[in-house]
Design a protein around this motif. Structure first.
Motif, PDB file in Angstrom:
ATOM      1  N   ILE A   1      47.696  44.646  47.011  1.00 41.87           N
ATOM      2  CA  ILE A   1      46.250  44.531  47.209  1.00 41.87           C
ATOM      3  C   ILE A   1      45.492  45.231  46.083  1.00 41.87           C
ATOM      4  CG2 ILE A   1      44.348  45.247  48.712  1.00 41.87           C
ATOM      5  CD1 ILE A   1      46.275  44.784  51.095  1.00 41.87           C
ATOM      6  N   LEU A   2      45.953  46.399  45.701  1.00 45.67           N
ATOM      7  CA  LEU A   2      45.305  47.123  44.604  1.00 45.67           C
ATOM      8  C   LEU A   2      45.394  46.358  43.293  1.00 45.67           C
ATOM      9  CD1 LEU A   2      46.381  50.815  45.330  1.00 45.67           C
ATOM     10  CD2 LEU A   2      44.091  49.821  45.542  1.00 45.67           C
ATOM     11  N   LEU A   3      46.551  45.795  42.994  1.00 48.47           N
ATOM     12  CA  LEU A   3      46.700  45.016  41.766  1.00 48.47           C
ATOM     13  C   LEU A   3      45.754  43.811  41.767  1.00 48.47           C
ATOM     14  CD1 LEU A   3      50.528  44.930  41.022  1.00 48.47           C
ATOM     15  CD2 LEU A   3      48.739  46.058  39.726  1.00 48.47           C
ATOM     16  N   PHE A   4      45.686  43.119  42.890  1.00 49.03           N
ATOM     17  CA  PHE A   4      44.813  41.960  43.007  1.00 49.03           C
ATOM     18  C   PHE A   4      43.352  42.354  42.810  1.00 49.03           C
ATOM     19  CE2 PHE A   4      43.533  37.826  44.173  1.00 49.03           C
ATOM     20  CZ  PHE A   4      42.402  37.951  44.973  1.00 49.03           C
ATOM     21  N   THR A   5      42.936  43.431  43.434  1.00 51.07           N
ATOM     22  CA  THR A   5      41.558  43.901  43.326  1.00 51.07           C
ATOM     23  C   THR A   5      41.221  44.296  41.892  1.00 51.07           C
ATOM     24  OG1 THR A   5      41.703  44.722  45.585  1.00 51.07           O
ATOM     25  CG2 THR A   5      39.888  45.545  44.253  1.00 51.07           C
ATOM     26  N   MET A   6      42.126  44.991  41.239  1.00 49.77           N
ATOM     27  CA  MET A   6      41.888  45.409  39.860  1.00 49.77           C
ATOM     28  C   MET A   6      41.825  44.208  38.928  1.00 49.77           C
ATOM     29  SD  MET A   6      44.241  48.859  39.805  1.00 49.77           S
ATOM     30  CE  MET A   6      44.132  49.061  38.055  1.00 49.77           C
ATOM     31  N   LYS A   7      42.645  43.213  39.167  1.00 52.81           N
ATOM     32  CA  LYS A   7      42.651  42.010  38.341  1.00 52.81           C
ATOM     33  C   LYS A   7      41.322  41.260  38.474  1.00 52.81           C
ATOM     34  CE  LYS A   7      46.252  39.023  37.036  1.00 52.81           C
ATOM     35  NZ  LYS A   7      47.454  38.286  37.388  1.00 52.81           N
ATOM     36  N   GLN A   8      40.794  41.177  39.694  1.00 48.53           N
ATOM     37  CA  GLN A   8      39.519  40.513  39.925  1.00 48.53           C
ATOM     38  C   GLN A   8      38.380  41.266  39.246  1.00 48.53           C
ATOM     39  OE1 GLN A   8      39.106  37.519  41.319  1.00 48.53           O
ATOM     40  NE2 GLN A   8      41.313  37.431  41.492  1.00 48.53           N
ATOM     41  N   ALA A   9      38.410  42.583  39.294  1.00 55.10           N
ATOM     42  CA  ALA A   9      37.376  43.390  38.650  1.00 55.10           C
ATOM     43  C   ALA A   9      37.418  43.214  37.138  1.00 55.10           C
ATOM     44  CB  ALA A   9      37.555  44.860  39.023  1.00 55.10           C
ATOM     45  N   THR A  10      38.613  43.113  36.577  1.00 54.68           N
ATOM     46  CA  THR A  10      38.757  42.914  35.139  1.00 54.68           C
ATOM     47  C   THR A  10      38.195  41.571  34.726  1.00 54.68           C
ATOM     48  OG1 THR A  10      40.737  44.280  35.159  1.00 54.68           O
ATOM     49  CG2 THR A  10      40.408  42.883  33.238  1.00 54.68           C
TER      50      THR A  10
END
Length: 65
Positions: free
Chosen positions: A12-21
């Motif tokens: 979930i954290l990886l997905f969230t960070m990818k979307q923010a990027t």
């Protein structure tokens, strides 16, 4: 069980960070173009460039989109 929960949270954290990027990478280009046109308008207002040069550069900046 703890490992499974940890992996889910990590995903979930990886997905969230990818979307923010993705959001950050798309907006600076637009901001940069806005600031370029703003600088051009300021130079025209100060009399550093004439109307013909202003129009030419404005068209150039708009075509780079």
């Amino acid at each position: 069980m703890v490992t499974a929960v940890g992996l889910i949270i990590y995903g979930i954290l990886l997905f969230t960070m990818k979307q923010a990027t993705k959001k950050e990478n798309s907006s600076p280009v637009h901001k940069r173009e806005d600031s370029s046109l703003e600088i051009l308008r300021e130079r025209f207002a100060r009399g550093e460039i004439d109307e013909q040069e202003f129009d030419e550069r404005k068209v150039f900046l708009q075509n780079k989109e």
